[in-house]
Scaffold this motif. Sequence first.
Motif, PDB file in Angstrom:
ATOM      1  N   UNK A  29       9.512  -7.357  -7.172  1.00 38.77           N
ATOM      2  CA  UNK A  29       9.219  -7.303  -8.613  1.00 38.77           C
ATOM      3  C   UNK A  29       7.706  -7.305  -8.826  1.00 38.77           C
ATOM      4  N   UNK A  30       6.975  -8.121  -8.066  1.00 43.08           N
ATOM      5  CA  UNK A  30       5.504  -8.131  -8.161  1.00 43.08           C
ATOM      6  C   UNK A  30       4.937  -6.758  -7.828  1.00 43.08           C
ATOM      7  N   UNK A  31       5.466  -6.129  -6.796  1.00 39.73           N
ATOM      8  CA  UNK A  31       5.007  -4.779  -6.430  1.00 39.73           C
ATOM      9  C   UNK A  31       5.279  -3.797  -7.570  1.00 39.73           C
ATOM     10  N   UNK A  47       4.598  11.985 -17.070  1.00 42.67           N
ATOM     11  CA  UNK A  47       5.899  11.382 -16.817  1.00 42.67           C
ATOM     12  C   UNK A  47       5.854  10.508 -15.572  1.00 42.67           C
ATOM     13  N   UNK A  48       6.752   9.545 -15.500  1.00 48.05           N
ATOM     14  CA  UNK A  48       6.782   8.605 -14.380  1.00 48.05           C
ATOM     15  C   UNK A  48       7.006   9.309 -13.046  1.00 48.05           C
ATOM     16  N   UNK A  49       7.864  10.316 -13.012  1.00 49.94           N
ATOM     17  CA  UNK A  49       8.180  11.012 -11.762  1.00 49.94           C
ATOM     18  C   UNK A  49       6.964  11.702 -11.145  1.00 49.94           C
ATOM     19  N   UNK A  50       5.980  12.023 -11.961  1.00 45.81           N
ATOM     20  CA  UNK A  50       4.806  12.767 -11.480  1.00 45.81           C
ATOM     21  C   UNK A  50       4.009  12.001 -10.423  1.00 45.81           C
ATOM     22  N   UNK A  51       4.088  10.680 -10.430  1.00 45.42           N
ATOM     23  CA  UNK A  51       3.346   9.885  -9.442  1.00 45.42           C
ATOM     24  C   UNK A  51       3.850  10.139  -8.025  1.00 45.42           C
ATOM     25  N   UNK A  52       5.079  10.639  -7.875  1.00 44.07           N
ATOM     26  CA  UNK A  52       5.679  10.878  -6.562  1.00 44.07           C
ATOM     27  C   UNK A  52       5.735  12.366  -6.195  1.00 44.07           C
ATOM     28  N   UNK A  82      10.476   6.469  -5.397  1.00 47.03           N
ATOM     29  CA  UNK A  82      10.656   6.688  -6.831  1.00 47.03           C
ATOM     30  C   UNK A  82      12.010   6.186  -7.324  1.00 47.03           C
ATOM     31  N   UNK A  83      13.089   6.497  -6.613  1.00 49.47           N
ATOM     32  CA  UNK A  83      14.426   6.097  -7.058  1.00 49.47           C
ATOM     33  C   UNK A  83      14.573   4.576  -7.100  1.00 49.47           C
ATOM     34  N   UNK A  84      13.959   3.882  -6.142  1.00 51.92           N
ATOM     35  CA  UNK A  84      14.019   2.416  -6.139  1.00 51.92           C
ATOM     36  C   UNK A  84      13.254   1.861  -7.340  1.00 51.92           C
ATOM     37  N   UNK A  85      12.082   2.415  -7.607  1.00 48.72           N
ATOM     38  CA  UNK A  85      11.277   1.988  -8.749  1.00 48.72           C
ATOM     39  C   UNK A  85      12.061   2.164 -10.045  1.00 48.72           C
TER      40      UNK A  85
END
Length: 193
Positions: free
Chosen positions: A28-30, A45-50, A65-68
């Motif tokens: 959770x901290x990560x 978008x969030x997906x763009x970071x990956x 990404x899927x875990x996040x």
Amino acid sequence: MVEALAQNTNEYSFQERGTSVNTTAKEIEKMLGMYLKMGLVQMAGTRMYWETETRYSPVADVMPRNRFQSLLTSLHFVNNMTVSETEKKDKLWKLRLWLDSFREKCLQVVPEEHNSVDEMMIPFKGKFSSIKQYMRGKPNPWGFKVWVRTGISGMMCDFDVYQGSVNGIRAKSELGLSDMFQMCYLLVDPRPS
């Protein structure tokens, strides 16, 4: 605080899907750290970071990404099953324990000689919020209004989230206008009244 967040997230994911996300406080901290870094380096978008062309290593290398996204959709601050109907009348009941704990930590900060009490906006444009406010002239006019007491350095010493009215009656704010005047008086003349 983070330990309780991990536990409530696991319980909520089990209640919703029948399987727990099996997260830990460290994970959770990560995730929270990743979210803060996303705020510093913003993408559409969030997906763009990956994604290959727009990959941002300080985020993408921490967890898949899927875990996040799985953690983000299951993130819960309180167990919905253990909250009473009375507690649910508070518009911030899902965050109340965390907000109270965070406020206790803020109150432990040694106040500076000069303080300021003012309102601030936490930007939010989502649809599903009964406490979202519009304040013309603010850099972020839509969001959550928070009364904040800070020192001259900008360090937050106290806060209270404005909740608007409850059944047409304005909700009591711990740092509302009358309390703000009282607080200013105490800052000038710290003798007990």
